[in-house]
Design a protein around this motif. Structure first.
Motif, PDB file in Angstrom:
ATOM      1  N   ALA A 229      29.103  38.008  39.792  1.00 54.79           N
ATOM      2  CA  ALA A 229      29.374  38.887  40.933  1.00 54.79           C
ATOM      3  C   ALA A 229      30.641  38.460  41.665  1.00 54.79           C
ATOM      4  O   ALA A 229      31.443  39.300  42.097  1.00 54.79           O
ATOM      5  CB  ALA A 229      28.172  38.893  41.878  1.00 54.79           C
ATOM      6  N   ILE A 230      30.834  37.154  41.820  1.00 56.35           N
ATOM      7  CA  ILE A 230      32.064  36.656  42.456  1.00 56.35           C
ATOM      8  C   ILE A 230      33.283  37.058  41.640  1.00 56.35           C
ATOM      9  O   ILE A 230      34.346  37.371  42.181  1.00 56.35           O
ATOM     10  CB  ILE A 230      31.981  35.129  42.626  1.00 56.35           C
ATOM     11  CG1 ILE A 230      30.878  34.759  43.629  1.00 56.35           C
ATOM     12  CG2 ILE A 230      33.311  34.555  43.092  1.00 56.35           C
ATOM     13  CD1 ILE A 230      30.608  33.258  43.725  1.00 56.35           C
ATOM     14  N   GLY A 231      33.123  37.069  40.299  1.00 56.42           N
ATOM     15  CA  GLY A 231      34.233  37.436  39.434  1.00 56.42           C
ATOM     16  C   GLY A 231      34.729  38.857  39.643  1.00 56.42           C
ATOM     17  O   GLY A 231      35.882  39.171  39.332  1.00 56.42           O
ATOM     18  N   LEU A 232      33.900  39.761  40.171  1.00 56.76           N
ATOM     19  CA  LEU A 232      34.327  41.130  40.436  1.00 56.76           C
ATOM     20  C   LEU A 232      35.352  41.191  41.560  1.00 56.76           C
ATOM     21  O   LEU A 232      36.151  42.141  41.640  1.00 56.76           O
ATOM     22  CB  LEU A 232      33.113  41.992  40.805  1.00 56.76           C
ATOM     23  CG  LEU A 232      32.035  42.146  39.713  1.00 56.76           C
ATOM     24  CD1 LEU A 232      30.855  42.942  40.253  1.00 56.76           C
ATOM     25  CD2 LEU A 232      32.622  42.817  38.479  1.00 56.76           C
ATOM     26  N   PHE A 233      35.339  40.176  42.452  1.00 54.83           N
ATOM     27  CA  PHE A 233      36.233  40.183  43.598  1.00 54.83           C
ATOM     28  C   PHE A 233      37.328  39.122  43.500  1.00 54.83           C
ATOM     29  O   PHE A 233      38.432  39.331  43.996  1.00 54.83           O
ATOM     30  CB  PHE A 233      35.424  39.942  44.885  1.00 54.83           C
ATOM     31  CG  PHE A 233      34.340  40.947  45.112  1.00 54.83           C
ATOM     32  CD1 PHE A 233      34.630  42.176  45.695  1.00 54.83           C
ATOM     33  CD2 PHE A 233      33.048  40.687  44.714  1.00 54.83           C
ATOM     34  CE1 PHE A 233      33.626  43.110  45.906  1.00 54.83           C
ATOM     35  CE2 PHE A 233      32.047  41.624  44.922  1.00 54.83           C
ATOM     36  CZ  PHE A 233      32.331  42.843  45.508  1.00 54.83           C
ATOM     37  N   ALA A 234      37.000  37.982  42.879  1.00 52.74           N
ATOM     38  CA  ALA A 234      37.984  36.892  42.775  1.00 52.74           C
ATOM     39  C   ALA A 234      37.754  36.179  41.453  1.00 52.74           C
ATOM     40  O   ALA A 234      36.973  35.229  41.382  1.00 52.74           O
ATOM     41  CB  ALA A 234      37.853  35.941  43.958  1.00 52.74           C
ATOM     42  N   LEU A 235      38.436  36.648  40.428  1.00 60.33           N
ATOM     43  CA  LEU A 235      38.224  36.102  39.085  1.00 60.33           C
ATOM     44  C   LEU A 235      38.563  34.621  38.974  1.00 60.33           C
ATOM     45  O   LEU A 235      37.813  33.855  38.356  1.00 60.33           O
ATOM     46  CB  LEU A 235      39.024  36.913  38.063  1.00 60.33           C
ATOM     47  CG  LEU A 235      38.786  36.558  36.588  1.00 60.33           C
ATOM     48  CD1 LEU A 235      37.311  36.724  36.234  1.00 60.33           C
ATOM     49  CD2 LEU A 235      39.655  37.429  35.675  1.00 60.33           C
ATOM     50  N   LEU A 261      32.401  32.046  51.125  1.00 57.57           N
ATOM     51  CA  LEU A 261      33.823  31.830  51.388  1.00 57.57           C
ATOM     52  C   LEU A 261      34.676  32.921  50.737  1.00 57.57           C
ATOM     53  O   LEU A 261      35.647  33.416  51.328  1.00 57.57           O
ATOM     54  CB  LEU A 261      34.248  30.452  50.888  1.00 57.57           C
ATOM     55  CG  LEU A 261      33.739  29.260  51.710  1.00 57.57           C
ATOM     56  CD1 LEU A 261      34.087  27.956  51.015  1.00 57.57           C
ATOM     57  CD2 LEU A 261      34.353  29.286  53.107  1.00 57.57           C
ATOM     58  N   THR A 262      34.308  33.306  49.509  1.00 55.64           N
ATOM     59  CA  THR A 262      35.059  34.358  48.819  1.00 55.64           C
ATOM     60  C   THR A 262      34.973  35.669  49.587  1.00 55.64           C
ATOM     61  O   THR A 262      35.975  36.362  49.780  1.00 55.64           O
ATOM     62  CB  THR A 262      34.511  34.538  47.396  1.00 55.64           C
ATOM     63  OG1 THR A 262      34.612  33.299  46.679  1.00 55.64           O
ATOM     64  CG2 THR A 262      35.295  35.605  46.646  1.00 55.64           C
TER      65      THR A 262
END
Length: 286
Positions: A229-235, A261-262
């Motif tokens: 899920a984090i990868g969708l916004f900050a790979l 934090l992301t």
């Protein structure tokens, strides 16, 4: 926690009337358990005289009660702060730090702040004056270390606090009422051993990174889902977290903090507030 629960209890004894802040005491106990490697999951104040701190494998109960007759004390104390640790027998056998050692360190931290008149050790008949307890835990790094057998040829990491079980057995036999013919120095040496620093050869084992992997498969899977899920916004952030998951193990706390934090920086970037946030941080740091 299993049905076969092992319980260790000790306490601080106060002869005169004293007011207690149960919230502060609970936070001190929880912080001490965290420093000793027990990951705290819950801290709860149930009343102004009772609280509970839970970790993965043990329950610590704090209870402030009225006085009761104790050995070595002629008068009935005004208050007793009872501290108990409950852990399943299987968890106790596999733990790197025994319950006796944990409660000894908790007592050491609390007595320095609350200044009790006596410290009751894990055997109800073993009551130490505060001076005796402080003498037992002070300057332990300079004390000579007892002889130990050679380490077993197993791959399991050795305990961070060696000789705990032996020290506890010796302490029980050397407290007042158990061995009156021994000197005070001999009687308190066992308690010192519980606080003694490890031998230099333990440094390699202690410096090795701890395994932060979650204990169950559903939790580990949740960490990977959060990573994706984090990868969708900050790979790049997700890639770094994936490397940590592979090398150190999946950890929900680390993944949650990374996601928080992301999300914060994504919101700041969306509204063009990165520069202002950096300026504010710089002002606070200056």
């Amino acid at each position: 926690m299993t049905d076969n629960v092992q319980k260790v209890q000790a306490g601080l004894v106060f002869l005169g009337k004293k007011s207690f802040d149960i919230a502060t005491i609970t936070c001190s106990v929880a912080d001490a358990l965290d420093r000793l490697g027990e990951r705290v999951q819950e801290r709860r104040c149930e009343s102004d005289s009772q609280a509970t701190v839970r970790t993965r494998r043990l329950v610590c109960r704090v209870r402030i009660t009225g006085g009761r007759p104790l050995p070595r004390i002629d008068t009935t104390p005004a208050h007793i702060l009872d501290l108990s640790l409950e852990r399943g027998a299987d968890d106790e056998a596999q733990a790197e730090t025994s319950s006796e050692t944990l409660i000894a360190h908790l007592l050491a931290g609390l007595q320095a702040v609350l200044v009790p008149d006596y410290v009751q050790w894990t055997d109800p008949r073993a009551v130490l004056t505060r001076a005796e307890f402080r003498a037992a835990v002070a300057n332990t790094a300079a004390m000579p270390k007892p002889a130990r057998p050679a380490p077993a040829a197993t791959g399991r990491r050795r305990k961070r606090l060696p000789d705990v079980e032996t020290a506890y057995a010796q302490l029980r036999s050397q407290m007042p009422g158990f061995a009156r013919n021994r000197t005070e120095e001999e009687r308190l040496d066992a308690l010192r051993a519980a606080f003694r620093d490890p031998d230099p050869e333990d440094a390699a084992a202690m410096s090795a990174p701890d395994d932060i992997r979650e204990p169950t498969a559903p939790l580990r899977l949740s960490v990977w889902m959060l990573t994706f899920a984090i990868g969708l916004f900050a790979l790049p952030v997700a890639a770094a977290l994936a490397v940590i998951n592979l090398l150190r193990g999946e950890n929900m706390r680390l993944a949650s903090q990374t996601a928080a934090l992301t999300g914060t920086f994504v919101v700041l970037t969306t509204h063009g507030q990165i520069a202002q946030a950096a300026y504010l941080l710089g002002m606070l740091g200056g």
